[in-house]
Structures are given as structure tokens and as C-alpha cells.
Design a protein around this motif. Structure first.
Motif, PDB file in Angstrom:
ATOM      1  N   MET A   1      62.747   9.575 -75.061  1.00 38.35           N
ATOM      2  CA  MET A   1      63.832   8.725 -75.547  1.00 38.35           C
ATOM      3  C   MET A   1      63.593   8.419 -77.021  1.00 38.35           C
ATOM      4  N   THR A   2      64.626   8.560 -77.848  1.00 35.02           N
ATOM      5  CA  THR A   2      64.487   8.275 -79.271  1.00 35.02           C
ATOM      6  C   THR A   2      64.307   6.775 -79.490  1.00 35.02           C
ATOM      7  N   PRO A   3      63.728   6.364 -80.635  1.00 36.65           N
ATOM      8  CA  PRO A   3      63.584   4.925 -80.899  1.00 36.65           C
ATOM      9  C   PRO A   3      64.911   4.180 -80.851  1.00 36.65           C
ATOM     10  N   GLU A   4      65.995   4.827 -81.317  1.00 29.73           N
ATOM     11  CA  GLU A   4      67.297   4.165 -81.305  1.00 29.73           C
ATOM     12  C   GLU A   4      67.768   3.905 -79.874  1.00 29.73           C
ATOM     13  N   LEU A   5      67.645   4.911 -79.013  1.00 27.74           N
ATOM     14  CA  LEU A   5      68.057   4.721 -77.627  1.00 27.74           C
ATOM     15  C   LEU A   5      67.119   3.773 -76.896  1.00 27.74           C
ATOM     16  N   ASP A   6      65.833   3.854 -77.228  1.00 25.34           N
ATOM     17  CA  ASP A   6      64.869   2.953 -76.606  1.00 25.34           C
ATOM     18  C   ASP A   6      65.186   1.505 -76.946  1.00 25.34           C
ATOM     19  N   ARG A   7      65.671   1.267 -78.169  1.00 25.29           N
ATOM     20  CA  ARG A   7      66.022  -0.096 -78.592  1.00 25.29           C
ATOM     21  C   ARG A   7      67.152  -0.661 -77.741  1.00 25.29           C
ATOM     22  N   LEU A   8      68.051   0.201 -77.281  1.00 26.25           N
ATOM     23  CA  LEU A   8      69.184  -0.263 -76.485  1.00 26.25           C
ATOM     24  C   LEU A   8      68.760  -0.741 -75.098  1.00 26.25           C
ATOM     25  N   SER A   9      67.629  -0.275 -74.618  1.00 26.68           N
ATOM     26  CA  SER A   9      67.190  -0.645 -73.270  1.00 26.68           C
ATOM     27  C   SER A   9      66.401  -1.948 -73.240  1.00 26.68           C
ATOM     28  N   ARG A  10      66.184  -2.562 -74.400  1.00 30.85           N
ATOM     29  CA  ARG A  10      65.383  -3.776 -74.469  1.00 30.85           C
ATOM     30  C   ARG A  10      66.271  -4.993 -74.739  1.00 30.85           C
ATOM     31  N   PRO A  11      65.960  -6.111 -74.146  1.00 33.98           N
ATOM     32  CA  PRO A  11      66.744  -7.315 -74.451  1.00 33.98           C
ATOM     33  C   PRO A  11      66.541  -7.739 -75.893  1.00 33.98           C
ATOM     34  N   SER A  12      67.540  -8.383 -76.465  1.00 34.36           N
ATOM     35  CA  SER A  12      67.453  -8.783 -77.860  1.00 34.36           C
ATOM     36  C   SER A  12      68.219 -10.073 -78.068  1.00 34.36           C
ATOM     37  N   ARG A  13      67.738 -10.870 -79.015  1.00 37.31           N
ATOM     38  CA  ARG A  13      68.442 -12.096 -79.400  1.00 37.31           C
ATOM     39  C   ARG A  13      69.363 -11.862 -80.586  1.00 37.31           C
ATOM     40  N   ALA A  14      69.438 -10.605 -81.059  1.00 32.70           N
ATOM     41  CA  ALA A  14      70.301 -10.295 -82.191  1.00 32.70           C
ATOM     42  C   ALA A  14      71.764 -10.503 -81.809  1.00 32.70           C
ATOM     43  N   ILE A  15      72.564 -10.891 -82.797  1.00 29.43           N
ATOM     44  CA  ILE A  15      73.988 -11.151 -82.604  1.00 29.43           C
ATOM     45  C   ILE A  15      74.779 -10.126 -83.401  1.00 29.43           C
ATOM     46  N   SER A  16      75.681  -9.418 -82.745  1.00 24.87           N
ATOM     47  CA  SER A  16      76.474  -8.383 -83.416  1.00 24.87           C
ATOM     48  C   SER A  16      77.607  -9.007 -84.221  1.00 24.87           C
ATOM     49  N   ARG A  17      77.783  -8.491 -85.441  1.00 21.95           N
ATOM     50  CA  ARG A  17      78.856  -8.928 -86.317  1.00 21.95           C
ATOM     51  C   ARG A  17      79.444  -7.710 -87.026  1.00 21.95           C
ATOM     52  N   SER A  18      80.652  -7.840 -87.532  1.00 24.52           N
ATOM     53  CA  SER A  18      81.310  -6.748 -88.227  1.00 24.52           C
ATOM     54  C   SER A  18      82.254  -7.307 -89.281  1.00 24.52           C
ATOM     55  N   ILE A  19      82.174  -6.734 -90.478  1.00 29.51           N
ATOM     56  CA  ILE A  19      83.036  -7.135 -91.584  1.00 29.51           C
ATOM     57  C   ILE A  19      83.968  -5.981 -91.929  1.00 29.51           C
ATOM     58  N   SER A  20      85.237  -6.302 -92.071  1.00 25.17           N
ATOM     59  CA  SER A  20      86.238  -5.325 -92.495  1.00 25.17           C
ATOM     60  C   SER A  20      87.373  -6.085 -93.159  1.00 25.17           C
ATOM     61  N   ALA A  21      88.383  -5.355 -93.596  1.00 28.81           N
ATOM     62  CA  ALA A  21      89.554  -6.040 -94.155  1.00 28.81           C
ATOM     63  C   ALA A  21      90.272  -6.852 -93.088  1.00 28.81           C
ATOM     64  N   GLU A  22      90.031  -6.557 -91.805  1.00 25.36           N
ATOM     65  CA  GLU A  22      90.602  -7.312 -90.697  1.00 25.36           C
ATOM     66  C   GLU A  22      89.769  -8.534 -90.332  1.00 25.36           C
ATOM     67  N   ASN A  23      88.524  -8.590 -90.822  1.00 26.46           N
ATOM     68  CA  ASN A  23      87.659  -9.748 -90.621  1.00 26.46           C
ATOM     69  C   ASN A  23      86.706  -9.840 -91.801  1.00 26.46           C
ATOM     70  N   PRO A  24      87.166 -10.283 -92.963  1.00 25.89           N
ATOM     71  CA  PRO A  24      86.370 -10.210 -94.195  1.00 25.89           C
ATOM     72  C   PRO A  24      85.143 -11.106 -94.207  1.00 25.89           C
ATOM     73  N   THR A  25      85.050 -12.078 -93.321  1.00 25.99           N
ATOM     74  CA  THR A  25      83.866 -12.942 -93.277  1.00 25.99           C
ATOM     75  C   THR A  25      82.884 -12.521 -92.203  1.00 25.99           C
ATOM     76  N   GLY A  26      83.314 -11.680 -91.271  1.00 27.17           N
ATOM     77  CA  GLY A  26      82.455 -11.320 -90.158  1.00 27.17           C
ATOM     78  C   GLY A  26      82.305 -12.425 -89.130  1.00 27.17           C
ATOM     79  N   GLY A  27      83.137 -13.435 -89.213  1.00 28.35           N
ATOM     80  CA  GLY A  27      83.016 -14.576 -88.310  1.00 28.35           C
ATOM     81  C   GLY A  27      83.335 -14.225 -86.864  1.00 28.35           C
TER      82      GLY A  27
END
Length: 372
Positions: A1-27
Motif C-alpha cells: 500500500m502506498t503512503p497516500e493510501l495507507d494514510r486514508l486507512s488511519r483515523p485523523s483529527r484533520a479537518i477538510s476545507r476547500s477554497i474556490s470562487a464558490e467559497n473564497p474563505t474556505g469556511g
């Protein structure tokens, strides 16, 4: 398993966010809520939430901040596309870490990334070239993607400056995580651009110079315009680090060899043959058209991901502008000759500082870059 895929199998406290012209603050819960924007007329009576603000326009000479992030985290993915295509060499992508460039950073306030938009995504000639690699993907027709992980401890800022005389339209999305568990010794992502147009005959093109600190060199992209007949890629790529002076620690055997090819990229009966792989490629071969495009031009990349070039105090890197022609009876069938080509390079590295001001090249005249 690659490190990227291995990372998906582990729990995380990280919070996903995304900034675009449809959400310029990422809120959180703030995407697609615009009431006005370039798509308002197209949305018609469909109303709010129906692609009212899919893009931005950047006026000639203006700079747009497309992402301003506070807190600790990692940028995981950047997608963008710009119109017209000539904006790829007529705009500059900059990324700042930890308040650099805002008068409150610890360094000189320089950006960690300062590269023409197209060159950052291996599109240095204003002409689309497919790239299917581990960290950069360029897809029809001009969907530009970057997957270099970019961690930061306090803040990140991404800007695009339009240095062309015309307005540009930019669609973009910056996907990131907020995460308080970023390691204290995480290295900062950097990218720098240089152009020798042309390389003075008998001299080398500098990829990176004067870099101080500890880190990893992880990638090279070249937009190479040939100004002489014959084979142009005999030049060696050389990495000098941690006390090297006249001679480098790492020295390749030729330009096509460094990018994973061989024998002039020439498949007999076919000629120059493009390829794109996860870590290296000659993805762009632009041939003369018998009219206005008089020179051969190439795009090629090498990602040092499984094989990073690690340095602990200092580093510089160069490539020779070296061709070959008939051997004049020397027994080899060919003879080396210095060329004077147009070479634009983008280099990617991780460093233990948010700014690498000492290694920045002189400020280029970006308006002289248009090629299409």
C-alpha cells in the motif's frame, strides 16, 4: 500500500476545507452561497446555489489572493484553469508561508513559490501538453492539478498576478486540511523559476543557486527551445551540495538520461517520442510548422520522489547546454558542441525555512515570456 493510501486507512483529527470562487474563505457550510458573480446570468432564475460564482477575472497588472488560510495544516491539491492559454506564461503563481510577504515573517518576506502559472504545471509554452504524473496532472484542455503536499504551521497565502496586458479568467480550487498535529520539523514546499534566453554559448543554465539550509530537492521541469540544428541534449545535470566546489557530488550522463529516456528520445522511424510516467517524462514535443513556429520546443519533467536529493547545509544545481554534431574523423561519429538554447526551468524543493530569499534569482521580466 502506498503512503497516500495507507494514510486514508488511519483515523485523523484533520479537518477538510476547500477554497474556490464558490467559497473564497474556505469556511464550513459556506460553499456555493454567492448571490452575484460571473455565472449569475447563466444561472438565470435557478438562483443561489447554482454556480453563481465559478471563477474570477484578474485585470491586467492586478494580483488576486486566491487562498488565505490561518492555522496549521497542509495544502493537498490545487486545481485551476485559466483563459486564454497565453495567460499560462503571462501570470505568476506565488505561495507564502507563515506570514512571509506581509511584513511579519521571520525571513525576507519572499514567496516560497514564484513561478509562471503554466510552468508550475509543466505547461511552459502556452500550448497544452498532457501530463500524467504522481504530483502534477495536466488534463484536456488545460485542467492543471498539483498534488505536492504543502504543510504549514500558522498560515498560508496563494496569489496569482496577471502580468499580461489583457484580463484573464481564472477557475481554481485549493483543497487543504486544518491539522494541529503538523510535525514541528516539517519542511516547507518551494518552487523557483529561471530562464536563460539564450544560454550564453559555452556556459551552463543554473537551475538553483545559493540555497542555504537543510532539505530535499524533489523535482525539475524544463521548457527547452532549440536554437541549433542537430541533437541538443548532451548536457549533464549536476547537483552540488554540502561543501562541493568545482565538482559536484551527483553528475548525470546526459539530458535525456536524466529524464529517464535514452538515445536522443529518438525511436527509429518515429523520431522524438513523447511519454509521461509517474516520476519522469518528455510530455511535450512541439515541432516547427513551416511558417511561424520555426524552432523545436520540448517540455520534460523529473520528480525525485523515490530518490530525493538530500542536502544539509547548501545546494546548487546546473544543466549544460550541450549538443553534438558530426565527428570529423574522431572515431566517435559525433563531436560535442556548446549550444545557445532557450531554457526555462522550474525546480521544486522542500526546505527547513518558509522563505529561501538568498537563493532567489534576479526578478525576471515576465512580460517577455510570451511564446505563442
Amino acid at each position: 500500500m502506498t503512503p497516500e493510501l495507507d494514510r486514508l486507512s488511519r483515523p485523523s483529527r484533520a479537518i477538510s476545507r476547500s477554497i474556490s470562487a464558490e467559497n473564497p474563505t474556505g469556511g464550513p457550510g459556506a460553499g456555493g452561497a454567492a448571490t452575484e458573480g460571473p455565472g449569475a446570468q447563466a444561472a438565470g432564475a435557478m438562483g443561489r446555489g447554482w454556480k453563481i460564482s465559478p471563477c474570477i477575472e484578474i485585470a491586467a497588472g492586478a494580483t488576486a489572493t486566491i487562498a488565505a488560510i490561518e492555522g496549521a495544516g497542509t495544502i493537498r491539491h490545487v486545481w485551476l484553469t485559466a483563459a486564454p492559454h497565453r495567460a499560462w506564461r503571462g501570470s505568476i503563481l506565488r505561495i507564502y508561508w507563515e506570514g512571509e510577504g506581509e511584513g511579519k515573517g521571520k525571513g525576507e518576506g519572499e514567496p516560497a513559490v514564484e513561478v509562471p502559472l503554466g510552468d508550475f504545471f509543466c505547461q511552459g509554452w502556452n500550448v497544452f501538453g498532457q501530463v500524467s504524473s504522481a504530483t502534477v496532472a495536466a488534463n484536456p484542455n488545460g485542467g492543471l492539478n498539483c498534488y505536492w503536499p504543502m504543510p504549514f504551521h500558522h498560515s498560508a497565502r496563494v496569489t496569482v498576478e496577471n502580468v499580461s496586458p489583457d484580463p484573464m479568467t481564472l477557475y481554481y480550487q485549493v483543497d487543504y486540511e486544518l491539522d494541529d498535529d503538523i510535525p514541528a520539523d516539517a519542511l516547507y514546499f518551494h518552487a523557483q523559476w529561471r530562464r536563460s534566453n539564450p544560454v550564453p554559448r559555452g556556459e551552463v543554465h543554473t537551475l538553483l543557486d545559493g540555497l542555504r539550509g537543510s532539505g530535499h530537492y524533489v523535482g525539475t521541469y524544463l521548457a527547452w527551445g532549440v536554437n541549433s540544428p542537430g541533437w541538443w541534449g548532451e548536457g549533464e545535470v549536476k547537483f552540488y551540495f554540502d561543501g562541493d566546489t568545482e565538482f559536484p557530488t551527483i553528475c548525470g550522463t546526459g539530458t535525456e538520461d536524466y529524464f529517464g529516456g535514452a538515445w536522443n528520445f529518438d525511436v527509429p522511424g518515429t523520431g522524438y517520442t513523447a511519454y509521461t510516467t509517474p516520476y519522469l517524462g518528455l510530455h511535450q514535443v512541439l515541432k516547427p510548422d513551416g511558417l511561424y513556429r520555426s524552432q523545436q520546443r520540448f517540455g520534460m519533467y523529473r520528480w525525485h520522489i523515490p530518490d530525493p536529493v538530500r542536502f544539509h547545509r547548501e545546494m546548487r544545481a546546473t544543466i549544460q547546454c550541450l549538443g553534438s554534431g558530426p565527428g570529423d574523423g574522431n572515431g566517435l561519429g559525433y563531436r560535442y558542441r556548446p549550444n545557445s538554447d532557450d531554457i526555462a526551468s522550474t525546480v521544486f524543493f522542500y526546505l527547513d525555512a518558509p522563505s529561501a530569499a538568498a537563493s532567489l534569482p534576479p526578478k525576471p521580466t515576465f512580460l517577455s515570456m510570451e511564446v505563442d
